[in-house]
Design a protein around this motif. Structure first.
Motif, short mmCIF file in Angstrom:
data_model
loop_
_atom_site.label_atom_id
_atom_site.label_comp_id
_atom_site.label_asym_id
_atom_site.label_seq_id
_atom_site.Cartn_x
_atom_site.Cartn_y
_atom_site.Cartn_z
N ALA A 46 1.15 -1.21 0.03
CA ALA A 46 0.07 -0.03 0.06
C ALA A 46 0.80 1.21 0.06
N VAL A 47 1.99 1.33 0.84
CA VAL A 47 2.86 2.33 0.75
C VAL A 47 3.62 2.57 -0.53
N ALA A 48 4.11 1.37 -1.06
CA ALA A 48 4.69 1.71 -2.54
C ALA A 48 3.78 2.29 -3.51
N LEU A 49 2.48 1.76 -3.22
CA LEU A 49 1.40 2.31 -4.41
C LEU A 49 1.23 3.89 -4.04
N VAL A 50 1.07 4.33 -2.90
CA VAL A 50 1.08 5.97 -2.49
C VAL A 50 2.43 6.41 -3.25
N LEU A 51 3.62 5.93 -3.08
CA LEU A 51 4.70 6.34 -3.39
C LEU A 51 4.77 6.44 -4.88
N LEU A 52 4.31 5.50 -5.65
CA LEU A 52 4.29 5.81 -6.98
C LEU A 52 3.34 6.63 -7.70
N VAL A 53 2.07 6.41 -7.05
CA VAL A 53 1.07 7.57 -7.63
C VAL A 53 1.53 9.15 -7.15
N ALA A 54 2.27 9.45 -5.77
CA ALA A 54 3.01 10.54 -5.71
C ALA A 54 4.04 10.71 -6.54
N SER A 55 4.62 10.07 -7.03
CA SER A 55 5.94 10.17 -8.03
C SER A 55 5.45 10.58 -9.48
N TYR A 56 4.24 9.94 -9.81
CA TYR A 56 3.59 10.38 -10.88
C TYR A 56 3.03 11.65 -10.97
N ALA A 57 2.38 12.18 -9.77
CA ALA A 57 1.91 13.22 -9.59
C ALA A 57 2.95 14.63 -9.42
N VAL A 58 4.07 14.19 -9.03
CA VAL A 58 5.21 15.19 -8.84
C VAL A 58 5.50 15.56 -10.27
N GLN A 59 5.97 14.22 -11.19
CA GLN A 59 6.65 14.67 -12.45
C GLN A 59 5.67 15.05 -13.42
N ARG A 60 4.22 15.05 -13.33
CA ARG A 60 3.24 15.76 -13.91
C ARG A 60 3.24 17.14 -13.86
N LEU A 61 3.37 17.67 -12.56
CA LEU A 61 3.26 18.93 -12.04
C LEU A 61 4.65 19.56 -12.46
N ALA A 62 5.69 18.85 -12.61
CA ALA A 62 7.22 19.58 -12.85
C ALA A 62 6.97 19.79 -14.41
N ARG A 63 6.51 18.80 -15.27
CA ARG A 63 6.40 18.77 -16.57
C ARG A 63 5.12 20.11 -17.05
N ARG A 64 3.88 20.11 -16.29
CA ARG A 64 2.93 20.81 -16.60
C ARG A 64 3.45 22.37 -16.52
N GLU A 65 4.26 22.55 -15.38
CA GLU A 65 4.83 24.07 -15.11
C GLU A 65 5.52 24.48 -16.14
N THR A 66 6.36 23.48 -16.73
CA THR A 66 7.27 23.84 -17.98
C THR A 66 6.40 24.19 -19.34
N LEU A 67 5.32 23.15 -19.46
CA LEU A 67 4.56 23.21 -20.55
C LEU A 67 3.68 24.27 -20.75
N TYR A 68 3.14 24.88 -19.57
CA TYR A 68 1.88 25.86 -19.50
C TYR A 68 2.58 27.05 -18.90
N ARG A 69 3.78 27.46 -19.07
CA ARG A 69 4.37 28.54 -18.25
C ARG A 69 3.76 29.90 -19.05
N HIS A 70 3.76 31.00 -18.29
CA HIS A 70 3.34 32.30 -18.91
C HIS A 70 4.62 33.10 -18.95
N ASP A 71 5.14 33.30 -20.04
CA ASP A 71 6.45 34.11 -20.19
C ASP A 71 6.42 35.41 -19.89
N GLY A 72 4.99 36.03 -19.83
CA GLY A 72 5.05 37.52 -19.50
C GLY A 72 3.58 38.00 -19.68
N PRO A 73 3.37 39.44 -19.59
CA PRO A 73 2.13 39.92 -19.62
C PRO A 73 1.60 39.82 -21.05
N ARG A 74 0.35 39.61 -21.38
CA ARG A 74 -0.40 39.33 -22.59
C ARG A 74 -0.87 40.67 -23.04
#
Length: 74
Positions: A46-74
């Motif tokens: 159970a702890v292993a599954l929680v760690l794997l899901v957390a790993s996926y979430a952290v990875q997704r957030l790290a990539r999403r932040e780079t993908l959908y970043r705002h470069d400046g005022p529009r």
């Protein structure tokens, strides 16, 4: 330019933590399924599954932040 560098460093740190969580989860899952028995095995799995899901979430957030970043005022 400094913001881009900082964003890249933050993304790499996030991906590093995602990798660490994934490895820890896989090790716990392997131990829980092979060596441990009874309630301890279920707890480790159970702890292993929680760690794997957390790993996926952290990875997704790290990539999403780079993908959908705002470069400046529009």
């Amino acid at each position: 330019m400094g913001g881009e560098r900082e964003r890249g460093a933050r993304r790499r740190r996030g991906l590093l933590w995602a990798g660490i969580l994934a490895v820890a989860g896989l090790v716990l899952l392997a131990v829980g399924l092979t060596v441990a028995n009874g309630a301890l095995a279920w707890l480790e799995a159970a702890v292993a599954l929680v760690l794997l899901v957390a790993s996926y979430a952290v990875q997704r957030l790290a990539r999403r932040e780079t993908l959908y970043r705002h470069d400046g005022p529009r």
